[in-house]
Design an enzyme around this catalytic site. Structure first.
Site, PDB file in Angstrom:
ATOM      1  N   SER A 267       0.852  -1.191   0.000  1.00 33.44           N
ATOM      2  CA  SER A 267       0.000   0.000   0.000  1.00 33.44           C
ATOM      3  C   SER A 267       0.883   1.234   0.000  1.00 33.44           C
ATOM      4  O   SER A 267       1.909   1.277   0.684  1.00 33.44           O
ATOM      5  CB  SER A 267      -0.903   0.023   1.229  1.00 33.44           C
ATOM      6  OG  SER A 267      -1.605   1.258   1.290  1.00 33.44           O
ATOM      7  N   HIS A 272       1.837   5.028   4.934  1.00 34.10           N
ATOM      8  CA  HIS A 272       2.684   3.856   4.730  1.00 34.10           C
ATOM      9  C   HIS A 272       4.136   4.234   4.427  1.00 34.10           C
ATOM     10  O   HIS A 272       4.498   5.405   4.360  1.00 34.10           O
ATOM     11  CB  HIS A 272       2.078   2.964   3.656  1.00 34.10           C
ATOM     12  CG  HIS A 272       0.815   2.305   4.110  1.00 34.10           C
ATOM     13  ND1 HIS A 272       0.804   1.074   4.739  1.00 34.10           N
ATOM     14  CD2 HIS A 272      -0.480   2.711   4.089  1.00 34.10           C
ATOM     15  CE1 HIS A 272      -0.431   0.760   5.070  1.00 34.10           C
ATOM     16  NE2 HIS A 272      -1.234   1.738   4.674  1.00 34.10           N
ATOM     17  N   ASN A 341     -11.194  -2.108 -13.134  1.00 36.24           N
ATOM     18  CA  ASN A 341     -10.205  -1.131 -13.612  1.00 36.24           C
ATOM     19  C   ASN A 341      -9.559  -0.533 -12.374  1.00 36.24           C
ATOM     20  O   ASN A 341     -10.155   0.309 -11.701  1.00 36.24           O
ATOM     21  CB  ASN A 341     -10.862  -0.052 -14.465  1.00 36.24           C
ATOM     22  CG  ASN A 341      -9.851   0.976 -14.954  1.00 36.24           C
ATOM     23  OD1 ASN A 341      -8.636   0.810 -14.790  1.00 36.24           O
ATOM     24  ND2 ASN A 341     -10.331   2.062 -15.549  1.00 36.24           N
TER      25      ASN A 341
END
Length: 495
Positions: A267, A272, A341
Site C-alpha cells: 500500500s 505507509h 479497472n
C-alpha cells in the site's frame, strides 16, 4: 520547442523553491530543527507523508507531459520496486486494498490448474486481528475465511493453530498481513504451505523493508539440484546467489517480507512506508503466470496483455478464437475474467520513483524511532506489555504499540483521550478482532458458515480491547518522540 524547454526549466526551479517554502513540515525529522516543534501546540500525527522537492518536481513534470494514465513512469516504478524486493515483477494498483483484491482474485482464475484454483466454498486461513481488506477479498470471491487467533505480543497469528485450521481438500491458501511492520512467523507459515501445497499471499502493506532470517549464507546442506550454492543479502535489494564457501564464513541471511509467498501486496497510502497519495502494488514473487492473471483482473478482465498505448504485443491480435466469439475477434476486447479497472495514474508512479530512492533512510528512521520510544517507556513495564519483534525478524515498524495490562489502573480509551488532548495522534489495531465487527456479525447471521473461527480468539480480543499505537514515521523529530514518551509517563503518574 526551445522556448518550451526553457519554460519547463523555470517551472521546475519555481516548483522546488515553492516546496522548500511551503512544505517544510513534511521533511524527514532528521532535517527539521527541534525548535519548530511546540509541545501541546504542534500536532504529532501517528503517520504522514514525508517528502521534499524531489517528489513535487516529479509530480509536476509528469503533469506537464500529461500522459495521465499508467505509462512510462508506471513501468519504470514497477521495475524499480521489483528490483528492490528481488522478485520477478510488481504490478501497480490504485490502492493496497485493491492490490489485495487483485492478488486473491488471481487465485480464482480458470487458467490455473483445477487442483490449485480457489473456488467458491474453499477455505483460506487468515488472522482474526487486523485490517478488514486483508480478509474482504476472500469473502468477495465466495471463499471461506478461517480465522486464527493472534499472539498479543507480536500481533501476528498463533502458528500453533495452523494444523487445526487445515481441512484437506478444502483449504487452498493462506492470506495474512505482517502486522504493524512486524513479520509473522514466516518459517512456520511457509513450511505449512509447502507441506499442504497451499498458496501464500503476504499482505505486506504495513511492512515494506521488514526482514526475516532465512538461515545463514551457507546453504550447502540444502537441496540445490546437485550444486552447492549460497545466498547472501547485504542490505535491501535483490538476493545475490553465488557458489558456496565454508560455513566458517556464514553470515545471517535475511529476506525481505513480500518475497516469501507466491504473491504479496503493498500500500502507498500516505501513512505507509512510501506514498503515492493513493496506490498499491501486487508483487509477483516467482510464477510469471500469476502476472498475466493479476494484470487481467486489474485491466477489466481482458485477455490481452498489451500495455496502455500499445497494440499487438502477441503478434496475432486478430488471430485468436476464444469463447464463442468469431475467429479473428480483436484480442484487446476479449475478456477471460470478470475484472476491474484498478490502475493508478502515471503521475503517482513518478512520485513513487522519487520516494523509492529514500526508502532505506525511511526504514532506518522507523527502526530508530521505535527503539527510542521503547527505551524511553521501559520504566512503564508494570503497566504495559510492549510489542515484541517476531523471532528471527527485523521489523520495519509501522507504529509503536502499547498493550495495557489487565491490572493497570487506567483504561486504553482513557490513554487515547489523554494523548489526543495533547495533540498526539494514536490508533487502535485497525479493525481489532474482525469477527466482532458489524459487517462480519451480519455476514454470520445472513450466511451461516461464511467463515470459521479456530478457538475463542482471546489474543485477538485482547488486541481489540487493550492495544494502542503511536507513530514512528520518519517525519518525527527527537523532540516529538520525547514529548510522546513524556506524555505517556505523565498520564500514568496521575493514576
Amino acid at each position: 520547442m526551445e522556448d518550451a524547454e526553457k519554460l519547463r526549466e523555470e517551472i521546475t526551479r519555481l516548483t522546488r523553491q515553492y516546496t522548500r517554502l511551503r512544505h517544510r513540515a513534511s521533511l524527514p525529522g532528521s532535517q527539521r530543527a527541534d525548535s519548530e516543534f511546540a509541545p501541546g501546540v504542534t500536532s504529532i500525527p501517528y503517520a504522514g507523508r514525508v517528502f521534499d522537492a524531489d517528489e513535487v518536481e516529479a509530480a509536476v513534470a509528469s503533469s506537464l507531459d500529461f500522459w495521465l494514465t499508467l505509462g512510462a513512469e508506471g513501468d519504470a516504478f514497477e521495475k524499480e520496486l521489483a528490483t528492490y524486493l528481488g522478485i520477478k515483477r510488481s504490478i501497480l494498483a490504485n490502492s493496497g486494498s485493491s492490490a489485495n483484491l487483485l492478488a486473491f482474485s488471481a487465485l480464482t482464475s480458470v487458467k490455473l490448474p483445477p487442483e490449485r484454483r480457489v473456488r467458491r466454498g474453499d477455505e483460506v486461513i487468515t488472522a482474526a486481528a487486523g485490517f478488514p481488506t486483508t480478509v474482504a477479498p476472500i469473502v468477495q470471491n465466495g471463499a471461506v475465511p478461517v480465522f486464527l487467533d493472534s499472539d498479543p505480543l507480536t500481533s501476528n497469528i498463533d502458528v500453533r493453530q495452523l494444523e487445526e485450521a487445515y481441512t484437506p481438500g478444502k483449504t487452498k491458501a493462506v492470506m495474512m498481513a505482517h502486522t504493524l511492520g512486524n513479520p509473522f512467523d514466516i518459517g512456520a507459515v511457509t513450511d505449512f504451505c509447502r507441506r499442504h501445497n497451499l498458496w501464500l499471499v503476504e499482505d505486506n502493506c504495513d511492512a515494506l523493508g521488514a526482514e526475516y532470517l532465512k538461515g545463514t549464507n551457507d546453504l550447502s546442506t540444502e537441496d540445490t539440484g546437485g550444486t552447492e550454492m549460497k545466498s547472501r543479502r547485504e542490505g535491501p535489494g535483490p538476493q545475490v546467489i553465488a557458489p558456496s564457501v565454508s560455513s566458517m564464513d556464514a553470515k545471517p541471511c535475511y529476506g525481505l517480507t513480500g518475497t516469501f509467498g507466491d504473491l504479496s501486496t503493498q500500500s502507498f497510502y500516505p501513512p505507509h512506508h512510501l506514498t503515492l497519495g493513493e496506490g498499491g502494488a501486487v508483487n509477483i514473487v516467482r510464477n510469471m503466470q500469476l502476472k498475466v492473471l493479476v494484470e487481467s483482473f486489474r485491466d477489466w478482465g481482458r485477455d490481452c496483455w498489451c500495455a496502455s498505448g500499445k497494440d499487438d504485443t502477441c503478434g496475432k491480435r486478430f488471430g485468436w478464437r476464444l469463447g464463442e466469439l468469431p475467429e479473428g475477434y480483436d484480442h484487446k476486447y476479449i475478456y477471460s475474467h470478470l475484472g476491474y479497472n484498478m490502475k493508478p495514474l502515471d503521475l503517482q508512479a513518478a512520485i513513487g520513483r522519487a520516494q523509492l530512492k529514500k526508502l532505506p533512510a525511511f526504514i532506518q528512521a522507523r527502526r530508530e524511532n521505535w527503539e527510542t520510544l521503547r527505551q524511553s517507556l521501559a520504566p512503564l513495564e508494570e503497566y504495559f506489555d510492549f510489542m515484541q519483534p517476531t523471532p528471527r525478524s527485523r521489523p520495519s515498524w509501522f507504529g509503536f504499540m502499547l498493550l495495557r495490562k489487565a491490572d493497570a489502573p487506567f483504561t486504553r480509551t482513557g490513554l487515547a483521550r489523554f494523548l489526543e488532548s495533547r495533540k498526539i495522534g494514536c490508533r487502535m489495531l485497525f479493525g481489532g478482532n474482525l469477527v466482532r465487527q458489524p459487517a462480519f456479525m451480519q455476514l454470520a447471521q445472513e450466511r451461516p458458515g461464511a467463515f470459521r473461527v479456530i478457538g475463542d480468539l482471546p489474543g485477538a480480543d485482547r488486541l481489540m480491547n487493550e492495544s494502542l499505537f503511536v507513530g514512528v514515521y520518519p517525519g518525527l523529530t527527537r523532540a516529538m518522540l520525547d514529548y510522546i514518551a513524556e506524555s505517556i509517563h505523565d498520564f500514568v503518574k496521575t493514576k
